[in-house]
Design an enzyme around this catalytic site. Structure first.
Site, mmCIF file in Angstrom:
data_model
loop_
_atom_site.group_PDB
_atom_site.id
_atom_site.type_symbol
_atom_site.label_atom_id
_atom_site.label_comp_id
_atom_site.label_asym_id
_atom_site.label_seq_id
_atom_site.Cartn_x
_atom_site.Cartn_y
_atom_site.Cartn_z
ATOM 1 N N GLY A 1 0.786 -1.233 0.000
ATOM 2 C CA GLY A 1 0.000 0.000 0.000
ATOM 3 C C GLY A 1 0.811 1.272 0.000
ATOM 4 O O GLY A 1 0.344 2.296 0.516
ATOM 5 N N GLU B 1 1.033 -37.124 4.267
ATOM 6 C CA GLU B 1 0.453 -35.983 4.973
ATOM 7 C C GLU B 1 0.135 -36.330 6.429
ATOM 8 O O GLU B 1 0.194 -35.454 7.299
ATOM 9 C CB GLU B 1 -0.804 -35.504 4.249
ATOM 10 C CG GLU B 1 -0.574 -35.031 2.820
ATOM 11 C CD GLU B 1 0.458 -33.930 2.721
ATOM 12 O OE1 GLU B 1 0.613 -33.152 3.692
ATOM 13 O OE2 GLU B 1 1.134 -33.839 1.673
#
Length: 642
Positions: free
Chosen positions: A221, A439
């Site tokens: 920004g 996993e």
């Protein structure tokens, strides 16, 4: 986040073609239209006087024989125009290839008034003969004028600034539109005070800031802050990018810098904002390359302008870059850019506020919690968060809903981090089991290690380049990492490979990404952070800092000997080996939980982190034999599947 990588070629979009501008069309339509008009007028002139009915030669002779022709006019080309006895005008053509010697006596016998003329007149003949030359001369004159206009006006436009000028009433952005970053707002609020009341600084003998440079990763920004300053101060805002000064002609960039500051002085008090200033503000005296003289002249002119305008003239220069290390030191000295404001990635509280700003005007379901989403998005910039909310809205539209649910935001987060989910990339049953075991190893070790971040989600659904993923969310924003945390991080990273070794007795290519990440972490522990007992408290960090927003890479030149490099390699291998052995030992101890979690993953495909903890608590409950994962060799299992 850990996962299994699957390479794939990227698809590059084809840029759309740019249509011609309306000004270019008008430049060519003007001469073409004039030419068409001239030909049309000439055709009218040449056909003036003709009209009436057209007869063939046979009909014309028949009319003469019947005594219906009163007068005729015949030119030297055999064209006939005449008038009948009833006043009707007609035209005809005498065929010159035939013997028409009897026509004249026949006309005399019927008392027809005969007039002989030459074709056309002198004016028309002159125009017809001169027309091609006139068109060529006119076209050359038009080309010459266009070229002269391009040389005079074009070159003068070359030196003009390409700044986009936003007048005082145009900026509507305020500090309230920028969520979070209270420290940055306080830093640059003095610029607003100076532009509103410069006499206050003059009365106190204080020198107002001449320049403010904002430094931060992409998407944080910086440009938005500059617009907010212009909106708060209600002054003209001249915005330009650093690349707008770069041209192949020497001196053009310096001319544009002069013109930019002239425009700013006319509109003072005003703000000059230069985005991506590193395009022209790089260090001088570097390697000689094309355009280096032009870039250095542009930089010299910018230095002179910033050091030359009056301090009370009401001009403040703001700039933004994510490469502060490449800027010339003369540009950053006091008196030019007096302040360097760092705009970092937002923290968890600021991310929540940014999500609230980007969510304004959208309809969210009651289960949406911006605080939870902010916790799940560490390292996201403001632009990333805006994209996240937009992707969630798009996902809701795909489901024919106008309300954004929490599931839409979770799907959007996976889309941003992992990529688009490929429904066509279905795994074989043996591959699903292998990914589930992999996993499950990550998830169990993340739960068992004391300093590891908690597990939020485990999935074996392929998305982007990953075949599965284990998502960990930190409980709080971390700024320092202890050695214990890094060792646990290595253990979790190698948990997938360790699970494959425990269950199948061999590893697979699915751990390639995990090994690369773990090796990088271990290397930095030894080389940069001094966390090796063998090498000691010595750090060999990169001599040149990395650009903001980039990952750290290899050192351009090693500041240590080959013996030290050998020691670093040995220590990295030792750390990785110890982490793998620790992971294998923990998974063997909790083998029942590993098998149960892998079965749950195979059946449900995606589970929450709470299920992982529940599986560990219920580990004493043994699985039935038909529900256990096949413990045969991984290579044999995958080979049978093919």
């Amino acid at each position: 986040m850990t996962g299994k990588a699957k390479p794939g070629p990227p698809n590059e979009p084809t840029p759309p073609s740019t249509p011609p501008s309306p000004a270019a069309w008008w430049r060519w339509l003007l001469p073409i239209g004039s030419l068409i008009l001239l030909v049309w007028v000439l055709a009218i002139i040449t056909t003036t006087g003709s009209g009436g009915t057209t007869y063939s030669y046979t009909d014309f002779v028949g009319k003469v024989a019947a005594g219906q022709v009163q007068a005729v006019t015949i030119d030297d080309q055999g064209a006939v125009s005449g008038r009948l006895s009833n006043g009707t005008r007609f035209t005809s053509q005498i065929p010159t290839a035939l013997n028409v010697s009897q026509l004249e006596p026949q006309l005399r016998d019927h008392h027809v008034e005969i007039t002989a003329t030459k074709q056309g007149n002198a004016l028309i003949s002159f125009l017809v003969g001169f027309l091609p030359f006139a068109l060529i001369i006119g076209f050359l004159m038009w080309i010459g004028r266009q070229g002269q206009r391009s040389i005079t006006g074009g070159l003068s436009g070359f030196g003009r600034s390409r700044a986009k000028i936003i007048e005082a009433e145009r900026p509507t952005t305020r500090f309230g539109d920028v969520a979070g970053y209270e420290g940055v707002k306080q830093e640059i609020s003095e610029v607003v005070d100076f532009l509103r009341a410069p006499e206050r600084y003059a009365a106190a003998g204080a020198k107002p800031p001449r320049g403010v440079i904002m430094v931060g990763p992409p998407g944080t920004g910086k440009t938005l802050f500059a617009r907010a300053v212009a909106g708060e101060a209600a002054v003209p805002f001249l915005s330009v990018t650093g690349s707008a000064f770069v041209e192949m002609y020497v001196g053009v960039g310096a001319s544009r810098v002069r013109d930019l500051f002239d425009e700013a002085r006319k509109r003072a008090p005003s703000i000059v904002f230069i985005d991506e200033i590193d395009a022209i503000g790089g260090r001088r005296g570097g390697p000689v390359s094309g355009g280096s003289d032009e870039r250095e002249q542009t930089l010299n002119q910018l230095l002179a302008e910033m050091d030359g305008f009056d301090q009370v003239s009401g001009i403040v220069v703001m700039a933004a870059t994510n490469r502060p290390d490449t800027l010339d030191p003369a540009l950053l000295r006091p008196g030019r850019f007096d302040r360097q404001v760092t705009v970092p990635l937002p923290n968890q509280t600021e991310r929540s506020a940014i999500l609230t700003v980007h969510g304004a005007g959208k309809h969210f379901a009651p289960d949406v919690d911006f605080g939870k989403i902010a916790r799940a998005t560490p390292g996201f910039s403001g632009a990333d968060l805006a994209n996240l909310v937009n992707e969630a809205a798009i996902n809701a539209v795909r489901a024919n809903r106008a309300t954004i649910a929490a599931a839409d935001l979770d799907t959007a987060r996976d889309r941003v981090l992992l990529g688009r989910r490929e429904t066509s990339n279905a795994l074989l049953p043996e591959e699903r089991q292998a990914v589930a075991v992999h996993e499950s190893g990550h998830a169990l070790l993340a739960t068992l290690c004391e300093h590891a971040d908690p597990v939020a989600k485990v999935t074996i659904l392929p998305a982007g380049l990953t075949l599965g993923a284990t998502e960990q969310l930190p409980e709080a924003e971390r700024h320092l990492y202890s050695k214990s945390y890094l060792i646990d991080l290595l253990t979790v990273r190698l948990g997938g490979r360790a699970a494959e070794l425990v269950v199948f007795g061999e590893g697979s290519t699915g751990a390639a990404n995990d090994l690369a990440g773990a090796t990088q972490i271990a290397t930095r522990m030894v080389r940069d952070f001094g966390l090796s007992s063998v090498l000691g408290p010595v750090g060999y960090a990169a001599a040149n800092p990395q650009h903001l927003g980039e990952e750290g890479g290899e050192l351009p030149r090693k500041p240590y000997s080959e013996q030290t490099q050998r020691t670093i390699d040995e220590e990295v291998a030792r750390l990785l080996g110890q982490a793998e052995q620790r992971a294998i030992s923990l998974l063997r101890t909790h083998r029942g939980a590993l098998d149960r979690l892998a079965v749950i993953l195979t059946e449900q495909e995606s589970i929450d982190g709470e299920i992982v903890g529940q599986v560990l608590r219920d580990e004493r409950l043994a699985l039935p034999p038909d529900k256990r994962i096949n413990t045969s060799s991984l290579g044999q299992a995958l080979g049978k599947g093919r």
